[in-house]
Design a protein around this motif. Structure first.
Motif, PDB file in Angstrom:
ATOM      1  N   CYS A 108       0.833  -1.209   0.000  1.00  0.00           N
ATOM      2  CA  CYS A 108       0.000   0.000   0.000  1.00  0.00           C
ATOM      3  C   CYS A 108       0.868   1.259   0.000  1.00  0.00           C
ATOM      4  N   ALA A 109       1.954   1.232   0.751  1.00  0.00           N
ATOM      5  CA  ALA A 109       2.843   2.393   0.800  1.00  0.00           C
ATOM      6  C   ALA A 109       3.411   2.694  -0.587  1.00  0.00           C
ATOM      7  N   ILE A 110       3.800   1.651  -1.315  1.00  0.00           N
ATOM      8  CA  ILE A 110       4.336   1.836  -2.658  1.00  0.00           C
ATOM      9  C   ILE A 110       3.273   2.402  -3.588  1.00  0.00           C
ATOM     10  N   GLU A 111       2.032   1.950  -3.408  1.00  0.00           N
ATOM     11  CA  GLU A 111       0.925   2.434  -4.236  1.00  0.00           C
ATOM     12  C   GLU A 111       0.529   3.866  -3.886  1.00  0.00           C
ATOM     13  N   ILE A 112       0.432   4.162  -2.600  1.00  0.00           N
ATOM     14  CA  ILE A 112      -0.021   5.478  -2.151  1.00  0.00           C
ATOM     15  C   ILE A 112       1.043   6.543  -2.376  1.00  0.00           C
ATOM     16  N   TRP A 113       2.300   6.178  -2.118  1.00  0.00           N
ATOM     17  CA  TRP A 113       3.428   7.094  -2.296  1.00  0.00           C
ATOM     18  C   TRP A 113       4.376   6.502  -3.336  1.00  0.00           C
ATOM     19  N   PRO A 114       4.051   6.594  -4.626  1.00  0.00           N
ATOM     20  CA  PRO A 114       4.802   5.881  -5.659  1.00  0.00           C
ATOM     21  C   PRO A 114       6.254   6.317  -5.828  1.00  0.00           C
ATOM     22  N   ALA A 115       6.578   7.552  -5.483  1.00  0.00           N
ATOM     23  CA  ALA A 115       7.970   7.998  -5.614  1.00  0.00           C
ATOM     24  C   ALA A 115       8.839   7.280  -4.580  1.00  0.00           C
ATOM     25  N   LEU A 116      10.011   6.848  -5.003  1.00  0.00           N
ATOM     26  CA  LEU A 116      10.910   6.108  -4.116  1.00  0.00           C
ATOM     27  C   LEU A 116      11.236   6.895  -2.858  1.00  0.00           C
ATOM     28  N   ASN A 117      11.478   8.191  -3.007  1.00  0.00           N
ATOM     29  CA  ASN A 117      11.843   8.994  -1.840  1.00  0.00           C
ATOM     30  C   ASN A 117      10.661   9.242  -0.918  1.00  0.00           C
ATOM     31  N   ASP A 118       9.463   8.776  -1.305  1.00  0.00           N
ATOM     32  CA  ASP A 118       8.298   8.860  -0.424  1.00  0.00           C
ATOM     33  C   ASP A 118       8.022   7.529   0.283  1.00  0.00           C
ATOM     34  N   HIS A 119       8.053   6.416  -0.472  1.00  0.00           N
ATOM     35  CA  HIS A 119       7.681   5.145   0.171  1.00  0.00           C
ATOM     36  C   HIS A 119       8.857   4.423   0.815  1.00  0.00           C
ATOM     37  N   PHE A 120      10.080   4.616   0.312  1.00  0.00           N
ATOM     38  CA  PHE A 120      11.176   3.835   0.868  1.00  0.00           C
ATOM     39  C   PHE A 120      11.495   4.178   2.318  1.00  0.00           C
ATOM     40  N   PRO A 121      11.478   5.448   2.732  1.00  0.00           N
ATOM     41  CA  PRO A 121      11.724   5.728   4.154  1.00  0.00           C
ATOM     42  C   PRO A 121      10.746   5.018   5.083  1.00  0.00           C
ATOM     43  N   PHE A 122       9.483   4.914   4.666  1.00  0.00           N
ATOM     44  CA  PHE A 122       8.493   4.222   5.485  1.00  0.00           C
ATOM     45  C   PHE A 122       8.804   2.731   5.551  1.00  0.00           C
ATOM     46  N   ILE A 123       9.066   2.119   4.390  1.00  0.00           N
ATOM     47  CA  ILE A 123       9.396   0.695   4.370  1.00  0.00           C
ATOM     48  C   ILE A 123      10.660   0.425   5.168  1.00  0.00           C
ATOM     49  N   TYR A 124      11.628   1.304   5.040  1.00  0.00           N
ATOM     50  CA  TYR A 124      12.883   1.134   5.766  1.00  0.00           C
ATOM     51  C   TYR A 124      12.671   1.236   7.272  1.00  0.00           C
ATOM     52  N   CYS A 125      11.820   2.158   7.672  1.00  0.00           N
ATOM     53  CA  CYS A 125      11.509   2.316   9.094  1.00  0.00           C
ATOM     54  C   CYS A 125      10.843   1.054   9.630  1.00  0.00           C
ATOM     55  N   VAL A 126       9.874   0.529   8.898  1.00  0.00           N
ATOM     56  CA  VAL A 126       9.184  -0.690   9.325  1.00  0.00           C
ATOM     57  C   VAL A 126      10.170  -1.850   9.441  1.00  0.00           C
ATOM     58  N   GLU A 127      11.009  -2.021   8.418  1.00  0.00           N
ATOM     59  CA  GLU A 127      11.948  -3.137   8.434  1.00  0.00           C
ATOM     60  C   GLU A 127      13.020  -2.972   9.514  1.00  0.00           C
ATOM     61  N   SER A 128      13.326  -1.725   9.877  1.00  0.00           N
ATOM     62  CA  SER A 128      14.262  -1.495  10.983  1.00  0.00           C
ATOM     63  C   SER A 128      13.665  -1.969  12.301  1.00  0.00           C
ATOM     64  N   LEU A 129      12.361  -1.765  12.462  1.00  0.00           N
ATOM     65  CA  LEU A 129      11.685  -2.254  13.664  1.00  0.00           C
ATOM     66  C   LEU A 129      11.623  -3.779  13.661  1.00  0.00           C
ATOM     67  N   VAL A 130      11.415  -4.368  12.491  1.00  0.00           N
ATOM     68  CA  VAL A 130      11.449  -5.827  12.391  1.00  0.00           C
ATOM     69  C   VAL A 130      12.835  -6.327  12.784  1.00  0.00           C
ATOM     70  N   TYR A 131      13.856  -5.649  12.297  1.00  0.00           N
ATOM     71  CA  TYR A 131      15.245  -5.983  12.609  1.00  0.00           C
ATOM     72  C   TYR A 131      15.483  -5.971  14.118  1.00  0.00           C
ATOM     73  N   GLU A 132      14.849  -5.041  14.803  1.00  0.00           N
ATOM     74  CA  GLU A 132      14.998  -4.911  16.254  1.00  0.00           C
ATOM     75  C   GLU A 132      14.006  -5.772  17.021  1.00  0.00           C
ATOM     76  N   HIS A 133      13.255  -6.623  16.292  1.00  0.00           N
ATOM     77  CA  HIS A 133      12.230  -7.479  16.897  1.00  0.00           C
ATOM     78  C   HIS A 133      11.149  -6.640  17.580  1.00  0.00           C
ATOM     79  N   LYS A 134      10.819  -5.518  16.965  1.00  0.00           N
ATOM     80  CA  LYS A 134       9.787  -4.630  17.490  1.00  0.00           C
ATOM     81  C   LYS A 134       8.707  -4.371  16.447  1.00  0.00           C
TER      82      LYS A 134
END
Length: 263
Positions: A108-134
């Motif tokens: 959904c983030a990729i669809e809603i914010w199609p520009a890389l500089n819009d959706h990638f920070p969100f995806i990166y933030c989510v995956e960073s929390l996954v990385y931290e088991h959070k």
């Protein structure tokens, strides 16, 4: 391979990197005047809760931005991985319902914010929390990045998110050669197999534009020969392929033993 900085601070660092690249007068990734044909296509097929996937995103994919090589790359993300589509278009994910949720949220983030500089920070933030088991705290990324959560919530609840995942399912299934595990990294149509962590070298080798990249001059361009054998990966999804490789290994061993007997 591990990153030298703590993942909990990376979303802020990433925003700075993306802004620096997008505002740079030599940036190719975000300049309308540059022909997209000069960009190297980088595709990442992944699933959100796979350890190999989130470690690659947090520790390796970020280097596209850190080095500035993102300026000549066209990065596309496919958050589906080894999920399976069943009857009535139901989707089952390798790491359970939480992974299906986050796969869909990131789609959904990729669809809603199609520009890389819009959706990638969100995806990166989510995956960073996954990385931290959070990962249950993934919604905190809205506040951290100053994003409105409503468009993503509407995408998910309306069924659009599922439609996007079914589209990613079709695109992932259509891969030739088929993906064997995740992360599955493809550079200009060529899968990197187990050498995916060395992807920056492949990007630099594939780039044929006129912009000289200092980062590429610092990276060894003697990329290793792409091998179709795999190291031990925690998120393999194609069991026939796995069994086929095991069978080939056994047959090779038998042939060697037979040769040894008759020598």
């Amino acid at each position: 391979m591990a990153s030298s900085f703590a993942p909990s601070f990376l979303h802020l660092h990433l925003l700075f990197l993306i802004c620096a690249v997008s505002l740079s007068p030599t940036s190719a990734a975000y300049s309308e005047s540059r022909s997209s044909s000069n960009k190297v296509r980088v595709e990442l097929y992944y699933e959100t809760l796979c350890p190999d996937s989130y470690q690659f995103i947090v520790n390796d994919l970020i280097k596209l931005f850190e080095t500035g090589i993102i300026s000549v790359a066209d990065l596309k993300l496919y958050p589906y991985g080894n999920a399976r589509v069943g009857s009535n278009s139901t989707i089952t994910c390798q790491h359970g319902p939480s992974e299906c949720l986050l796969n869909t949220v990131e789609a959904c983030a990729i669809e809603i914010w199609p520009a890389l500089n819009d959706h990638f920070p969100f995806i990166y933030c989510v995956e960073s929390l996954v990385y931290e088991h959070k990962y249950p705290q993934w919604e905190s990324c809205y506040e951290k990045l100053g994003l409105d959560s409503k468009p993503i919530a509407e995408c998910y609840s309306s069924g659009l998110g599922k439609e996007l995942e079914l589209q990613y399912a079709a695109e992932t299934s259509a891969l030739q050669p088929p993906h064997q595990y995740v992360p599955w990294v493809v550079v200009d149509g060529q899968p990197l197999y187990e050498d995916y962590e060395n992807f920056l070298s492949y990007v630099c080798n594939a780039y044929n534009g006129t912009t000289a990249l200092e980062a590429c001059s610092k990276i060894s361009l003697n990329t290793r020969k792409i091998s179709k054998s795999t190291h031990s990966l925690g998120c393999e999804g194609n069991m026939p392929a796995v069994l086929g490789r095991i069978g080939s290994t056994i047959k090779s061993w038998i042939r060697q033993m037979n040769l040894a007997i008759w020598m």
